[in-house]
Design an enzyme around this catalytic site. Structure first.
Site, PDB file in Angstrom:
ATOM      1  N   HIS A 270       5.767   6.062  11.315  1.00  0.00           N
ATOM      2  CA  HIS A 270       5.193   5.930   9.971  1.00  0.00           C
ATOM      3  C   HIS A 270       4.238   7.127   9.814  1.00  0.00           C
ATOM      4  O   HIS A 270       3.009   6.966   9.806  1.00  0.00           O
ATOM      5  CB  HIS A 270       4.457   4.596   9.881  1.00  0.00           C
TER       6      HIS A 270
ATOM      7  N   LYS B  34      26.966  -4.769  -3.356  1.00  0.00           N
ATOM      8  CA  LYS B  34      28.422  -4.688  -3.539  1.00  0.00           C
ATOM      9  C   LYS B  34      29.060  -3.970  -2.364  1.00  0.00           C
ATOM     10  O   LYS B  34      30.187  -3.491  -2.453  1.00  0.00           O
ATOM     11  CB  LYS B  34      28.737  -3.925  -4.832  1.00  0.00           C
TER      12      LYS B  34
ATOM     13  N   ARG C 185      11.543   3.755   2.914  1.00  0.00           N
ATOM     14  CA  ARG C 185      11.173   2.787   3.973  1.00  0.00           C
ATOM     15  C   ARG C 185      12.406   1.956   4.267  1.00  0.00           C
ATOM     16  O   ARG C 185      13.090   1.479   3.359  1.00  0.00           O
ATOM     17  CB  ARG C 185      10.032   1.896   3.525  1.00  0.00           C
TER      18      ARG C 185
ATOM     19  N   ARG D 143       0.801  -1.226   0.000  1.00  0.00           N
ATOM     20  CA  ARG D 143       0.000   0.000   0.000  1.00  0.00           C
ATOM     21  C   ARG D 143       0.832   1.273   0.000  1.00  0.00           C
ATOM     22  O   ARG D 143       0.583   2.195  -0.776  1.00  0.00           O
ATOM     23  CB  ARG D 143      -0.955   0.031   1.209  1.00  0.00           C
ATOM     24  N   THR D 144       1.822   1.352   0.880  1.00  0.00           N
ATOM     25  CA  THR D 144       2.550   2.622   1.005  1.00  0.00           C
ATOM     26  C   THR D 144       3.288   2.920  -0.297  1.00  0.00           C
ATOM     27  O   THR D 144       3.187   4.015  -0.852  1.00  0.00           O
ATOM     28  CB  THR D 144       3.519   2.565   2.204  1.00  0.00           C
TER      29      THR D 144
HETATM   30  C1  NCD Z   1       2.073  -1.005   8.116  1.00  0.00           C
HETATM   31  C2  NCD Z   1       3.580  -0.837   8.183  1.00  0.00           C
HETATM   32  O1  NCD Z   1       4.289  -1.101   7.224  1.00  0.00           O
HETATM   33  O2  NCD Z   1       4.001  -0.416   9.239  1.00  0.00           O
HETATM   34  N1  NCD Z   1       1.539  -1.152   6.832  1.00  0.00           N
HETATM   35  C3  NCD Z   1       1.359  -0.080   6.022  1.00  0.00           C
HETATM   36  O3  NCD Z   1       2.214   0.756   5.870  1.00  0.00           O
HETATM   37  N2  NCD Z   1       0.162   0.043   5.443  1.00  0.00           N
HETATM   38  C4  NCD Z   1       1.542  -2.001   9.069  1.00  0.00           C
HETATM   39  C5  NCD Z   1       2.100  -3.388   9.075  1.00  0.00           C
HETATM   40  O4  NCD Z   1       3.019  -3.740   8.332  1.00  0.00           O
HETATM   41  O5  NCD Z   1       1.581  -4.182   9.872  1.00  0.00           O
END
Ligand code: NCD
Length: 306
Positions: free
Chosen positions: A129, A80, A101, A52-53
């Protein structure tokens, strides 16, 4: 956009107004396609899995007319032995904004030291997040007639220890101190004492940690926010054997709730919420995903216009 600490109420008001505007200009399929940032490139740098993100940021950027390039940690020069610093410096040469991320807490802040373009923290370890928290708050705001004053009690269910989405949403709720915070944790996933202490200071009421072996006052809650067990953040077999994802929101549970309760989940879902409630109006998690694209469009627009 590294931390919720970078955000104040004025910013949220501006962001929500812009998001409302994008929704109002969407077509009958819910899409809003603009051409306001056709000269901009987003670098999508995910060192940890995401559906999703990552895709909602890509969809948001393309909906603004911009382009997206992807960094793939499995096929990059990381293999590397390239350092994080050199990687981020390189990415910042190729685009106008980085969405990052990373499994390491604090990595987004560290990256911001090496980059001369904006960094958006799309999740750093079990730390923060922030954009998920913004879309979660927006979902709550829309579900209660654009009025967060109508929200009194929020229940967080699941991995209250390791979930960065719970941590970030709670930090954002500190801007709305009238909201009371309850936890219903899985065994071994209790919120930390630090988190509880900060809530006691920032909210008007002390947080309450419910015991799942006693009757749960489901009728109190306006919002129930579920999370999965964050298995990837649990490091030892001993720890893992003490943890159990042993709470499920079923139709029976929903029947004990307020009529207008909303059930939220950042997803991915394991089995925290039974699919039997997916079509109930209270199950808002797919709407939450839709709002995710619009909030990220508004956010990218603000950051790229600076
Ligand atoms: C979450 C995350 O990555 O922290 N998911 C997300 O970003 N929609 C929650 C999760 O991974 O449980």
């Amino acid at each position: 956009m590294i931390s919720i600490n970078d955000i104040d109420k004025t910013f949220i008001d501006t962001l929500f107004e812009k998001t409302d505007d994008i929704i109002n200009h969407s077509d009958s399929n819910g899409n809003c396609r603009l051409n306001t940032h056709s000269d901009k490139i987003l670098v999508s740098a995910f060192f940890e899995p995401s559906t999703r993100t990552q895709l909602s940021f890509e969809s948001a950027m393309k909906s603004l007319g911009g382009s997206v390039i992807n960094f793939n940690s499995d096929t990059s020069s990381l293999k590397k032995g390239e350092s994080f610093k050199d990687t981020i410096k390189t990415l910042s040469i190729y685009g106008d904004i980085i969405v990052l991320r990373h499994p390491q807490s604090g990595s987004a802040k560290e990256a911001s030291k090496y980059s001369n373009i904006p960094i958006i923290n799309a999740g750093d370890g079990n730390n923060e997040h922030p954009t998920q928290a913004l879309l979660d708050l927006y979902t709550i705001y829309k579900s209660f007639d654009n009025n967060l004053i109508k929200v009194t009690n929020i229940l967080f269910v699941g991995d209250c220890k390791n979930s960065r989405t719970i941590r970030s949403l709670i930090q954002l709720l500190h801007l709305y101190p009238h909201i009371s915070i309850y936890f219903l944790p899985y065994s071994g996933c209790y919120p930390s004492d630090d988190m509880l202490d900060i809530i006691s200071i920032k909210q008007k009421t002390n947080p309450i940690v419910l015991n799942k072996n006693l009757p749960i006052p489901y009728h109190l809650f306006d919002v129930i926010y579920c999370t999965r067990l964050q298995k990837e953040r649990i490091f030892t077999m001993k720890q893992e054997s003490q943890l159990r994802a042993d709470l499920v929101i079923t139709k029976d549970v929903l029947n004990k709730c307020k009529n207008d309760v909303i059930i939220m989940h950042p997803f991915p879902r394991n089995n925290e919420i039974s699919t039997e409630i997916d079509d109930e109006p209270n199950a808002i998690y797919f709407k939450q995903m839709e709002y995710g694209v619009k909030i990220r469009m508004a956010l990218l627009d603000i950051l790229l216009s600076r």
